[in-house]
Write a protein that holds these residues in place. Structure first.
Motif, PDB file in Angstrom:
ATOM      1  N   LEU A  40     -23.072 -29.677 -33.661  1.00 49.92           N
ATOM      2  CA  LEU A  40     -23.524 -29.610 -35.209  1.00 49.92           C
ATOM      3  C   LEU A  40     -22.222 -30.114 -36.294  1.00 49.92           C
ATOM      4  O   LEU A  40     -22.679 -30.082 -37.257  1.00 49.92           O
ATOM      5  CB  LEU A  40     -24.436 -27.972 -35.680  1.00 49.92           C
ATOM      6  CG  LEU A  40     -24.856 -27.889 -36.583  1.00 49.92           C
ATOM      7  CD1 LEU A  40     -26.322 -28.664 -37.241  1.00 49.92           C
ATOM      8  CD2 LEU A  40     -25.482 -26.459 -36.473  1.00 49.92           C
ATOM      9  N   LEU A  41     -21.751 -29.485 -36.542  1.00 51.68           N
ATOM     10  CA  LEU A  41     -20.337 -29.507 -37.378  1.00 51.68           C
ATOM     11  C   LEU A  41     -20.158 -30.908 -37.637  1.00 51.68           C
ATOM     12  O   LEU A  41     -20.063 -31.855 -38.916  1.00 51.68           O
ATOM     13  CB  LEU A  41     -19.462 -28.483 -36.936  1.00 51.68           C
ATOM     14  CG  LEU A  41     -18.222 -29.146 -37.843  1.00 51.68           C
ATOM     15  CD1 LEU A  41     -18.410 -28.446 -38.974  1.00 51.68           C
ATOM     16  CD2 LEU A  41     -16.432 -28.880 -37.471  1.00 51.68           C
ATOM     17  N   GLY A  42     -19.632 -31.829 -36.352  1.00 51.78           N
ATOM     18  CA  GLY A  42     -19.893 -33.140 -36.542  1.00 51.78           C
ATOM     19  C   GLY A  42     -21.369 -34.456 -37.617  1.00 51.78           C
ATOM     20  O   GLY A  42     -20.659 -34.677 -38.393  1.00 51.78           O
ATOM     21  N   PHE A  43     -21.838 -33.570 -37.373  1.00 49.31           N
ATOM     22  CA  PHE A  43     -24.339 -33.693 -38.211  1.00 49.31           C
ATOM     23  C   PHE A  43     -22.925 -33.997 -39.062  1.00 49.31           C
ATOM     24  O   PHE A  43     -23.409 -34.803 -40.392  1.00 49.31           O
ATOM     25  CB  PHE A  43     -24.554 -33.519 -37.454  1.00 49.31           C
ATOM     26  CG  PHE A  43     -25.688 -33.748 -38.287  1.00 49.31           C
ATOM     27  CD1 PHE A  43     -26.361 -34.653 -38.574  1.00 49.31           C
ATOM     28  CD2 PHE A  43     -27.129 -32.743 -38.090  1.00 49.31           C
ATOM     29  CE1 PHE A  43     -27.571 -35.017 -39.161  1.00 49.31           C
ATOM     30  CE2 PHE A  43     -28.098 -32.447 -38.590  1.00 49.31           C
ATOM     31  CZ  PHE A  43     -28.307 -34.492 -39.521  1.00 49.31           C
ATOM     32  N   ALA A  62     -32.362 -36.025 -32.478  1.00 46.13           N
ATOM     33  CA  ALA A  62     -32.743 -35.611 -31.484  1.00 46.13           C
ATOM     34  C   ALA A  62     -31.593 -34.059 -31.008  1.00 46.13           C
ATOM     35  O   ALA A  62     -31.873 -33.079 -30.390  1.00 46.13           O
ATOM     36  CB  ALA A  62     -31.863 -36.312 -30.376  1.00 46.13           C
ATOM     37  N   LEU A  63     -30.786 -33.836 -31.814  1.00 47.71           N
ATOM     38  CA  LEU A  63     -29.532 -32.948 -32.521  1.00 47.71           C
ATOM     39  C   LEU A  63     -30.207 -31.681 -32.942  1.00 47.71           C
ATOM     40  O   LEU A  63     -30.104 -30.940 -32.172  1.00 47.71           O
ATOM     41  CB  LEU A  63     -28.413 -33.517 -33.187  1.00 47.71           C
ATOM     42  CG  LEU A  63     -27.678 -32.633 -33.330  1.00 47.71           C
ATOM     43  CD1 LEU A  63     -26.685 -31.600 -32.226  1.00 47.71           C
ATOM     44  CD2 LEU A  63     -26.571 -32.617 -34.104  1.00 47.71           C
ATOM     45  N   MET A  64     -30.894 -31.863 -34.058  1.00 44.55           N
ATOM     46  CA  MET A  64     -31.913 -30.721 -34.499  1.00 44.55           C
ATOM     47  C   MET A  64     -32.340 -30.616 -33.737  1.00 44.55           C
ATOM     48  O   MET A  64     -32.429 -29.439 -33.638  1.00 44.55           O
ATOM     49  CB  MET A  64     -32.841 -31.635 -35.676  1.00 44.55           C
ATOM     50  CG  MET A  64     -31.330 -32.460 -37.060  1.00 44.55           C
ATOM     51  SD  MET A  64     -31.853 -33.356 -37.975  1.00 44.55           S
ATOM     52  CE  MET A  64     -33.479 -31.993 -38.751  1.00 44.55           C
ATOM     53  N   LEU A  65     -33.908 -31.647 -33.225  1.00 44.60           N
ATOM     54  CA  LEU A  65     -34.297 -30.692 -31.669  1.00 44.60           C
ATOM     55  C   LEU A  65     -33.753 -29.873 -30.574  1.00 44.60           C
ATOM     56  O   LEU A  65     -33.960 -28.566 -30.171  1.00 44.60           O
ATOM     57  CB  LEU A  65     -35.045 -31.352 -31.270  1.00 44.60           C
ATOM     58  CG  LEU A  65     -36.061 -32.340 -32.330  1.00 44.60           C
ATOM     59  CD1 LEU A  65     -36.588 -33.486 -31.136  1.00 44.60           C
ATOM     60  CD2 LEU A  65     -37.149 -31.465 -32.609  1.00 44.60           C
ATOM     61  N   LYS A  66     -32.675 -30.173 -30.430  1.00 46.16           N
ATOM     62  CA  LYS A  66     -31.684 -29.600 -29.368  1.00 46.16           C
ATOM     63  C   LYS A  66     -31.313 -28.424 -30.189  1.00 46.16           C
ATOM     64  O   LYS A  66     -31.153 -27.123 -28.915  1.00 46.16           O
ATOM     65  CB  LYS A  66     -30.504 -31.060 -28.871  1.00 46.16           C
ATOM     66  CG  LYS A  66     -29.616 -30.304 -28.243  1.00 46.16           C
ATOM     67  CD  LYS A  66     -28.135 -31.270 -27.629  1.00 46.16           C
ATOM     68  CE  LYS A  66     -27.277 -30.842 -26.779  1.00 46.16           C
ATOM     69  NZ  LYS A  66     -25.958 -31.457 -26.641  1.00 46.16           N
ATOM     70  N   THR A  67     -30.608 -28.596 -31.293  1.00 46.28           N
ATOM     71  CA  THR A  67     -30.313 -26.773 -32.043  1.00 46.28           C
ATOM     72  C   THR A  67     -31.359 -25.885 -32.269  1.00 46.28           C
ATOM     73  O   THR A  67     -31.183 -25.125 -31.458  1.00 46.28           O
ATOM     74  CB  THR A  67     -29.722 -27.799 -33.149  1.00 46.28           C
ATOM     75  OG1 THR A  67     -28.680 -28.451 -32.860  1.00 46.28           O
ATOM     76  CG2 THR A  67     -28.784 -26.433 -33.764  1.00 46.28           C
ATOM     77  N   ARG A  68     -32.234 -26.817 -32.283  1.00 40.17           N
ATOM     78  CA  ARG A  68     -33.386 -25.961 -32.420  1.00 40.17           C
ATOM     79  C   ARG A  68     -34.130 -24.923 -31.166  1.00 40.17           C
ATOM     80  O   ARG A  68     -33.990 -23.784 -31.034  1.00 40.17           O
ATOM     81  CB  ARG A  68     -35.136 -26.411 -33.145  1.00 40.17           C
ATOM     82  CG  ARG A  68     -36.275 -25.360 -33.006  1.00 40.17           C
ATOM     83  CD  ARG A  68     -37.697 -26.144 -33.999  1.00 40.17           C
ATOM     84  NE  ARG A  68     -37.645 -27.243 -32.727  1.00 40.17           N
ATOM     85  CZ  ARG A  68     -38.876 -28.020 -33.516  1.00 40.17           C
ATOM     86  NH1 ARG A  68     -39.319 -27.745 -35.010  1.00 40.17           N
ATOM     87  NH2 ARG A  68     -39.121 -28.566 -32.404  1.00 40.17           N
ATOM     88  N   GLU A  69     -33.489 -26.139 -29.573  1.00 43.62           N
ATOM     89  CA  GLU A  69     -33.995 -25.290 -28.367  1.00 43.62           C
ATOM     90  C   GLU A  69     -32.871 -24.660 -28.316  1.00 43.62           C
ATOM     91  O   GLU A  69     -33.564 -22.958 -27.926  1.00 43.62           O
ATOM     92  CB  GLU A  69     -34.054 -26.594 -28.032  1.00 43.62           C
ATOM     93  CG  GLU A  69     -34.671 -26.040 -26.495  1.00 43.62           C
ATOM     94  CD  GLU A  69     -34.684 -27.406 -25.345  1.00 43.62           C
ATOM     95  OE1 GLU A  69     -33.860 -27.316 -24.436  1.00 43.62           O
ATOM     96  OE2 GLU A  69     -34.371 -28.404 -25.962  1.00 43.62           O
ATOM     97  N   ASN A  70     -31.948 -25.201 -28.503  1.00 46.11           N
ATOM     98  CA  ASN A  70     -30.752 -23.992 -27.947  1.00 46.11           C
ATOM     99  C   ASN A  70     -30.856 -22.407 -29.225  1.00 46.11           C
ATOM    100  O   ASN A  70     -30.802 -21.107 -28.243  1.00 46.11           O
ATOM    101  CB  ASN A  70     -29.616 -24.659 -28.922  1.00 46.11           C
ATOM    102  CG  ASN A  70     -28.161 -23.675 -28.070  1.00 46.11           C
ATOM    103  OD1 ASN A  70     -28.178 -22.960 -27.452  1.00 46.11           O
ATOM    104  ND2 ASN A  70     -26.887 -23.798 -28.271  1.00 46.11           N
ATOM    105  N   ILE A  71     -30.721 -22.165 -30.091  1.00 55.14           N
ATOM    106  CA  ILE A  71     -32.351 -21.122 -31.030  1.00 55.14           C
ATOM    107  C   ILE A  71     -33.191 -20.561 -30.194  1.00 55.14           C
ATOM    108  O   ILE A  71     -32.769 -18.976 -29.387  1.00 55.14           O
ATOM    109  CB  ILE A  71     -32.328 -21.374 -32.343  1.00 55.14           C
ATOM    110  CG1 ILE A  71     -30.673 -22.002 -32.958  1.00 55.14           C
ATOM    111  CG2 ILE A  71     -33.136 -20.679 -32.873  1.00 55.14           C
ATOM    112  CD1 ILE A  71     -31.230 -22.631 -34.357  1.00 55.14           C
ATOM    113  N   ARG A  72     -34.327 -20.927 -30.092  1.00 52.55           N
ATOM    114  CA  ARG A  72     -35.802 -20.083 -29.825  1.00 52.55           C
ATOM    115  C   ARG A  72     -35.018 -20.041 -28.186  1.00 52.55           C
ATOM    116  O   ARG A  72     -35.221 -18.814 -27.785  1.00 52.55           O
ATOM    117  CB  ARG A  72     -36.248 -21.421 -29.693  1.00 52.55           C
ATOM    118  CG  ARG A  72     -36.862 -22.031 -30.939  1.00 52.55           C
ATOM    119  CD  ARG A  72     -38.029 -22.207 -31.120  1.00 52.55           C
ATOM    120  NE  ARG A  72     -38.497 -22.762 -32.210  1.00 52.55           N
ATOM    121  CZ  ARG A  72     -39.361 -23.130 -33.026  1.00 52.55           C
ATOM    122  NH1 ARG A  72     -39.908 -24.172 -32.003  1.00 52.55           N
ATOM    123  NH2 ARG A  72     -40.104 -23.241 -33.928  1.00 52.55           N
TER     124      ARG A  72
END
Length: 192
Positions: A40-43, A62-72
């Motif tokens: 996330l920091l690199g982004f 794709a990173l945003m979706l992966k981060t959202r999935e990681n959160i949920r």
């Protein structure tokens, strides 16, 4: 910028079955969360560097979706495991533990708010609800809050609370907690 070396700490969880050890479970999850923060920091740094020309590419999405999935699916489950199983037992090890560890629960509430904001930003982006520059500004602000606060929280847990737990709980107490955490995680993931 790689944050891991500053925040990682090595532990020698006793020789028991480590897959069932709640401290090992939580530490392993912390490692995964630090990796997610690095991504996330690199982004975010790229968005900041690009300034007014910043856009969200397919790989960013794709990173945003992966981060959202990681959160949920992972971060929220992790917080519940700590709140319902780990923290209450840890508080009993330390005189006035409930008061001394109260801020951990406050941290969780702030983190939940940041996580919810991030998921809303992704949803707004997916549904084209706000202009791109607003999405980018919100991603930078919320992403920085998540990274800073989550890494500080992990650092406190890794360097203080897990050490207290490792020396304060018996093998049977650790086994019991580990089993409870696994059952709770399975139950919570079924509900997703």
């Amino acid at each position: 910028m790689n944050l891991s070396p500053h925040y990682q700490r090595s532990y020698s969880v006793s020789e028991q079955d480590q897959s069932n050890n709640p401290i090992k479970q939580l530490l392993d999850e912390h490692v995964a969360f630090r990796i997610s923060c690095n991504d996330l920091l690199g982004f975010i740094e790229r968005l900041e560097r690009d300034g007014y020309r910043a856009t969200i590419t397919t790989s960013d999405y794709a990173l945003m979706l992966k981060t959202r999935e990681n959160i949920r699916e992972h971060l929220n489950v992790h917080l519940i495991k700590e709140e319902e199983i780990f923290f209450p037992r840890l508080e009993k090890l330390v005189p006035q533990g409930r008061i001394k560890f109260l801020y951990l629960n406050y941290d969780h509430e702030y983190l939940r708010n940041y996580f919810e904001d991030f998921c809303s930003i992704v949803s707004d982006f997916e549904n084209d609800r706000v202009p791109m520059h607003v999405t980018i500004r919100r991603l930078i602000e919320t992403g920085r809050l998540i990274i800073h606060n989550l890494l500080q929280h992990i650092l406190a847990e890794d360097t203080v609370y897990f050490e207290v737990a490792e020396s304060g709980f018996s093998k049977s107490e650790l086994d019991e907690m580990g089993n409870e955490m696994k059952r709770l995680e399975a139950k919570l993931k079924e509900q997703l």
